[in-house]
Design a protein around this motif. Structure first.
Motif, PDB file in Angstrom:
ATOM      1  N   PHE A 129      -3.921 -30.382  69.971  1.00 55.06           N
ATOM      2  CA  PHE A 129      -4.304 -29.553  68.827  1.00 55.06           C
ATOM      3  C   PHE A 129      -3.371 -29.806  67.641  1.00 55.06           C
ATOM      4  O   PHE A 129      -3.803 -29.832  66.485  1.00 55.06           O
ATOM      5  CB  PHE A 129      -4.271 -28.077  69.225  1.00 55.06           C
ATOM      6  CG  PHE A 129      -4.696 -27.143  68.130  1.00 55.06           C
ATOM      7  CD1 PHE A 129      -6.013 -27.086  67.719  1.00 55.06           C
ATOM      8  CD2 PHE A 129      -3.762 -26.324  67.507  1.00 55.06           C
ATOM      9  CE1 PHE A 129      -6.413 -26.223  66.700  1.00 55.06           C
ATOM     10  CE2 PHE A 129      -4.148 -25.455  66.490  1.00 55.06           C
ATOM     11  CZ  PHE A 129      -5.481 -25.412  66.089  1.00 55.06           C
ATOM     12  N   VAL A 130      -2.088 -30.016  67.914  1.00 50.08           N
ATOM     13  CA  VAL A 130      -1.122 -30.285  66.843  1.00 50.08           C
ATOM     14  C   VAL A 130      -1.471 -31.593  66.140  1.00 50.08           C
ATOM     15  O   VAL A 130      -1.386 -31.702  64.918  1.00 50.08           O
ATOM     16  CB  VAL A 130       0.311 -30.337  67.404  1.00 50.08           C
ATOM     17  CG1 VAL A 130       1.302 -30.715  66.310  1.00 50.08           C
ATOM     18  CG2 VAL A 130       0.684 -29.005  68.025  1.00 50.08           C
TER      19      VAL A 130
ATOM     20  N   ILE B 291     -13.492 -30.172  65.980  1.00 45.86           N
ATOM     21  CA  ILE B 291     -12.672 -30.592  67.121  1.00 45.86           C
ATOM     22  C   ILE B 291     -11.567 -29.568  67.383  1.00 45.86           C
ATOM     23  O   ILE B 291     -11.307 -29.187  68.539  1.00 45.86           O
ATOM     24  CB  ILE B 291     -12.085 -31.990  66.871  1.00 45.86           C
ATOM     25  CG1 ILE B 291     -13.196 -33.038  66.910  1.00 45.86           C
ATOM     26  CG2 ILE B 291     -11.015 -32.319  67.923  1.00 45.86           C
ATOM     27  CD1 ILE B 291     -12.749 -34.420  66.493  1.00 45.86           C
ATOM     28  N   GLY B 292     -10.910 -29.109  66.314  1.00 40.10           N
ATOM     29  CA  GLY B 292      -9.858 -28.101  66.482  1.00 40.10           C
ATOM     30  C   GLY B 292     -10.396 -26.830  67.117  1.00 40.10           C
ATOM     31  O   GLY B 292      -9.765 -26.248  68.012  1.00 40.10           O
TER      32      GLY B 292
ATOM     33  N   GLN C 184      -9.532 -25.226  71.048  1.00 50.35           N
ATOM     34  CA  GLN C 184      -9.171 -23.833  71.315  1.00 50.35           C
ATOM     35  C   GLN C 184     -10.217 -23.148  72.207  1.00 50.35           C
ATOM     36  O   GLN C 184      -9.859 -22.422  73.142  1.00 50.35           O
ATOM     37  CB  GLN C 184      -9.042 -23.069  69.989  1.00 50.35           C
ATOM     38  CG  GLN C 184      -7.875 -23.501  69.130  1.00 50.35           C
ATOM     39  CD  GLN C 184      -6.527 -23.161  69.752  1.00 50.35           C
ATOM     40  OE1 GLN C 184      -6.414 -22.246  70.564  1.00 50.35           O
ATOM     41  NE2 GLN C 184      -5.504 -23.908  69.376  1.00 50.35           N
ATOM     42  N   HIS C 185     -11.489 -23.392  71.914  1.00 47.40           N
ATOM     43  CA  HIS C 185     -12.564 -22.747  72.664  1.00 47.40           C
ATOM     44  C   HIS C 185     -12.530 -23.130  74.141  1.00 47.40           C
ATOM     45  O   HIS C 185     -12.573 -22.257  75.028  1.00 47.40           O
ATOM     46  CB  HIS C 185     -13.907 -23.129  72.050  1.00 47.40           C
ATOM     47  CG  HIS C 185     -15.093 -22.719  72.861  1.00 47.40           C
ATOM     48  ND1 HIS C 185     -15.432 -21.396  73.081  1.00 47.40           N
ATOM     49  CD2 HIS C 185     -16.033 -23.466  73.534  1.00 47.40           C
ATOM     50  CE1 HIS C 185     -16.518 -21.331  73.839  1.00 47.40           C
ATOM     51  NE2 HIS C 185     -16.895 -22.572  74.126  1.00 47.40           N
TER      52      HIS C 185
ATOM     53  N   GLY D  12      -9.726 -20.039  67.903  1.00 44.27           N
ATOM     54  CA  GLY D  12     -10.474 -21.109  67.253  1.00 44.27           C
ATOM     55  C   GLY D  12     -11.190 -20.620  66.010  1.00 44.27           C
ATOM     56  O   GLY D  12     -11.189 -21.289  64.970  1.00 44.27           O
ATOM     57  N   VAL D  13     -11.810 -19.434  66.123  1.00 42.44           N
ATOM     58  CA  VAL D  13     -12.490 -18.841  64.961  1.00 42.44           C
ATOM     59  C   VAL D  13     -11.483 -18.523  63.866  1.00 42.44           C
ATOM     60  O   VAL D  13     -11.715 -18.791  62.677  1.00 42.44           O
ATOM     61  CB  VAL D  13     -13.262 -17.571  65.377  1.00 42.44           C
ATOM     62  CG1 VAL D  13     -13.831 -16.871  64.145  1.00 42.44           C
ATOM     63  CG2 VAL D  13     -14.384 -17.925  66.351  1.00 42.44           C
ATOM     64  N   GLY D  14     -10.324 -17.964  64.272  1.00 38.75           N
ATOM     65  CA  GLY D  14      -9.272 -17.660  63.302  1.00 38.75           C
ATOM     66  C   GLY D  14      -8.755 -18.908  62.617  1.00 38.75           C
ATOM     67  O   GLY D  14      -8.491 -18.907  61.402  1.00 38.75           O
ATOM     68  N   PHE D  15      -8.631 -19.989  63.381  1.00 39.71           N
ATOM     69  CA  PHE D  15      -8.185 -21.274  62.826  1.00 39.71           C
ATOM     70  C   PHE D  15      -9.130 -21.748  61.725  1.00 39.71           C
ATOM     71  O   PHE D  15      -8.695 -22.151  60.637  1.00 39.71           O
ATOM     72  CB  PHE D  15      -8.095 -22.300  63.961  1.00 39.71           C
ATOM     73  CG  PHE D  15      -8.173 -23.734  63.524  1.00 39.71           C
ATOM     74  CD1 PHE D  15      -7.149 -24.301  62.775  1.00 39.71           C
ATOM     75  CD2 PHE D  15      -9.265 -24.521  63.877  1.00 39.71           C
ATOM     76  CE1 PHE D  15      -7.221 -25.637  62.376  1.00 39.71           C
ATOM     77  CE2 PHE D  15      -9.339 -25.838  63.485  1.00 39.71           C
ATOM     78  CZ  PHE D  15      -8.312 -26.395  62.729  1.00 39.71           C
TER      79      PHE D  15
END
Length: 252
Positions: free
Chosen positions: A82-83, A122-123, A127-128, A136-139
């Motif tokens: 993710f990073v 993808i990000g 998370q999902h 993921g939604v917050g991202f």
């Protein structure tokens, strides 16, 4: 046929207009189609650079789609950092914000928008599938808010310049993080081989274009470093081709 007739036909030739507009100057058109000198090296270099540029643009638009499809088919995102995705997103966002801030036409940054959407997807999927759908939604929401701020007059021009100049270093760091994760895991997980090799060949093409069109040794060196990072990941995909998380677990 007389030379005057040939000139009249050329002026009415849409094929010639297309080539002159997108791929070569008129002197090269004359070398190729009037003098039939198909091995004129300077013109071949110009033509190949233009072709590579078009293919890079087209490849860039779809480069992450195979990765998204693989994640959806697998129902998991094991092996993806993710990073690393954040660094890639930072890099392409800086380039897009720079173009928008200078009021460039959408043709100059439209492909960046496609990459941003793909990287956001993808990000979110990382998370999902990691059990953190709300994160993921917050991202995605936080990114959209930050992007709105970056393209607004509230953002100092110095910040935009800094993000733009950080493009290649951020891409290189992203690749190094992903390759390090691959090495620690002993496999590439759900990393898409198609996306990896598209990135690798695209970075090789950028070396040629950078050296030919800009002549900037620093930019060319940066492209070489990015290609080396992509080559490491491509090599890992080949080395770990038949290895999966379950195989590694059994060996341990």
């Amino acid at each position: 046929m007389s030379r005057n007739s040939t000139k009249r036909m050329d002026t009415m030739n849409p094929f010639k207009d297309f080539l002159l507009t997108h791929y070569m100057p008129e002197k090269c058109y004359n070398e190729f189609f009037h003098n039939f000198n198909l091995i004129h090296v300077p013109c071949l270099n110009i033509f190949l650079s233009k072709i590579l540029g078009v293919w890079i643009m087209l490849g860039t638009v779809v480069v992450k789609l195979p990765q998204i499809c693989k994640l959806l088919r697998a129902g998991g995102a094991e092996g993806l950092s993710f990073v690393s995705s954040l660094f890639e997103l930072f890099a392409i966002t800086g380039s897009m914000v720079y173009c928008i801030s200078l009021n460039f036409p959408i043709g100059a940054w439209g492909e960046s928008l496609f990459i941003v959407i793909q990287n956001l997807t993808i990000g979110f999927l990382i998370q999902h599938f990691g059990g953190s759908t709300l994160k993921g939604v917050g991202f995605v929401l936080i990114y959209c808010c930050l992007l709105s701020l970056l393209i607004s007059p509230l953002t100092p021009w110095s910040v935009v310049i800094l993000m733009e100049s950080s493009y290649m270093p951020a891409v290189i760091i992203a690749q190094l993080i992903q390759s390090g994760m691959n090495y620690r895991n002993g496999h590439t997980g759900q990393l898409s081989a198609v996306s990896v090799f598209l990135l690798f060949f695209g970075s090789l093409a950028r070396i040629h274009i950078s050296a030919k069109d800009t002549g900037d040794s620093l930019m060319t060196l940066t492209c070489v470093l990015a290609s080396c990072c992509n080559a490491v990941i491509a090599g890992q995909v080949l080395c770990y081709w038949n290895r999966s998380p379950s195989v590694k677990g059994k060996e341990e």
